[in-house]
Design an enzyme around this catalytic site. Sequence first.
Site, PDB file in Angstrom:
ATOM      1  N   GLU A 330       0.928  -1.032  -0.180  1.00  0.00           N
ATOM      2  CA  GLU A 330       0.139  -0.043   0.163  1.00  0.00           C
ATOM      3  C   GLU A 330       0.690   1.209   0.084  1.00  0.00           C
ATOM      4  O   GLU A 330       0.472   2.243  -0.585  1.00  0.00           O
ATOM      5  CB  GLU A 330      -0.952  -0.133   1.194  1.00  0.00           C
ATOM      6  CG  GLU A 330      -2.049   0.854   1.143  1.00  0.00           C
ATOM      7  CD  GLU A 330      -3.272   0.684   2.112  1.00  0.00           C
ATOM      8  OE1 GLU A 330      -4.302   0.809   1.870  1.00  0.00           O
ATOM      9  OE2 GLU A 330      -2.858   0.702   3.410  1.00  0.00           O
ATOM     10  N   HIS A 359       8.009 -27.380   2.168  1.00  0.00           N
ATOM     11  CA  HIS A 359       7.184 -28.476   1.810  1.00  0.00           C
ATOM     12  C   HIS A 359       6.102 -27.880   1.066  1.00  0.00           C
ATOM     13  O   HIS A 359       5.105 -28.702   0.614  1.00  0.00           O
ATOM     14  CB  HIS A 359       6.453 -29.456   2.841  1.00  0.00           C
ATOM     15  CG  HIS A 359       7.513 -29.863   4.032  1.00  0.00           C
ATOM     16  ND1 HIS A 359       8.323 -30.976   3.587  1.00  0.00           N
ATOM     17  CD2 HIS A 359       8.010 -29.275   5.119  1.00  0.00           C
ATOM     18  CE1 HIS A 359       9.228 -31.315   4.647  1.00  0.00           C
ATOM     19  NE2 HIS A 359       8.896 -30.482   5.635  1.00  0.00           N
ATOM     20  N   LYS A 461     -12.817   2.295  -3.438  1.00  0.00           N
ATOM     21  CA  LYS A 461     -13.908   2.556  -2.466  1.00  0.00           C
ATOM     22  C   LYS A 461     -15.107   3.466  -3.039  1.00  0.00           C
ATOM     23  O   LYS A 461     -15.976   3.191  -2.935  1.00  0.00           O
ATOM     24  CB  LYS A 461     -13.360   3.360  -1.077  1.00  0.00           C
ATOM     25  CG  LYS A 461     -12.686   2.747  -0.157  1.00  0.00           C
ATOM     26  CD  LYS A 461     -11.894   3.562   0.911  1.00  0.00           C
ATOM     27  CE  LYS A 461     -11.076   2.995   1.958  1.00  0.00           C
ATOM     28  NZ  LYS A 461     -10.781   3.856   3.161  1.00  0.00           N
TER      29      LYS A 461
END
EC number: 5.3.1.9
Length: 532
Positions: A330, A359, A461
């Site tokens: 950000e 793994h 937004k």
Amino acid sequence: MAITDIFQLNNNDKWERYCDLLYSDDSLGFWLDISRMDVAINDFEDFNEIYSKAFDALESLENGSIANIDEGRQVGHYWLRNPKVAPSAEISDSITKEIQNISKFGASILNGEITNRHGKKYTDVFWIGIGGSGLGPLLIKESFKRESIGLNLHFLDNVDPEGISHKLNSILPNLDSTLFVVVSKSGGTPEPLIGMEQAMKFVLDHSQNWSSRAIAITSKGSKLDVLANNENWLDIFDLPDWVGGRTSITGAVGLLPAALIGADINKFLNGASQMDALTRVKDIKNNPAALLSLAWFKSGNGKGLRDMVVLPYRDRLEVFSRYLQQLVMESLGKKFDRDENQVNQGIAVYGNKGSTDQHAYVQQLRDGIDNFFVNFIEILHDPLEIVEVKNKRPGDYLSGFLQGTRSALTEGGRQNLTITFKSFDESSLGALIALFERAVSLYAELINVNAYNQPGVEAGKEAATKIIKLQKEIEELLDDGKQRTLNEINDALSSDSTESIYLILRKLSENSDHYSMIGNQSNPDKLIISKT
């Protein structure tokens, strides 16, 4: 020097390079090794001028300059862990007072001075916050929560209806002894607002009082601050407008959960403050944040061409990569630089924990595409209660896996660096967070971007707000009960996105018997829409 060349060095030369590039600090019990990154000794001289400007910029920021130009705000998260460096006595006093208030409140909850309606101690906390307001507290909890000490923390950090239902119902057995914390700087951000409204309804539906156990963390005068004051909530803590969400962990957002689980908040702040002091040194080689940012810059050619893989070899730091995702991406992920040149900058961050990841995706790191560098995090001290069994000590194996993975990656020409702390506690977490915060700030200066705004987030937004507005318009249009095609709805609303209308109605029809979409979903342009 390329990483493949480093591996070809003889042992004496590799050891000399390691010693030349190793940074350590005894007071913090901290080491930083960038010897396996694409950094050369002469880089310190070559980058001296640009770092001199970066150091001055960071000093100016700490002195109170307007760093977030978009919002006309100061950036003061560094003041939170050392109020003495704040640019005014008023700010310094307010920070000191807030730390004292949080300490006192946390102690009052833990010792039973503040109780629920039956005079019983609180046992749980339901934390409502999005982004840094949720990730920071989660990191605190995962790092320091111990069984039988402090309150149990539960997090609501999304507006997923299924998640909201599950998390609220999970606290039902202890609802009477649960505190609710709502974090929102403005009080108007949709996610925490919706979460608060759902939690409030849940509490009231179970015939319990909301305001007596509700706590707000917000800016003074915000919508949430006004609401909490009007309803006489249990307490309100300050989230100053000069603190961004992704750097709020050393403020009330991180200190309150730390206090409620019994962690030492002063130790946490001191660790961050100590690292801040180390990273104010105006000399690349003797500044760990400068070394870290230089390694990032050289690795990705100053353009973020390599991802940052975060591998802490300690379970308690498992969520640290998620925390860094927000902090780094950000802050640095910007389309334009400060001169309005389109640069599309950023560093992608992902990770989990070692040795688990050996793994999983370490296979690709070793043998696949070379588009990353690895950031190992090592903790030397092991808990005494885990003893040797059948000639095996788990800590030895964990360390062996780290060293082995480092060697395997280096042998394969893959860049990596290692951050080591002698032990893991509140101080070292504070220092680790501060190290990355300051490395991000310095790196942003190197690439000339504003690390403290988030236009992409704001754009998201705004787009979401438009979708919600469009949905309300669709619902109002269909109130007349007439059948319409998607194109007819689009024309009636003068919309520029028939696809958005389709996606909204598909969701509505799945969740309400009042809306129907008649026809073949494979041919959405032929669907007939109506509301009954």
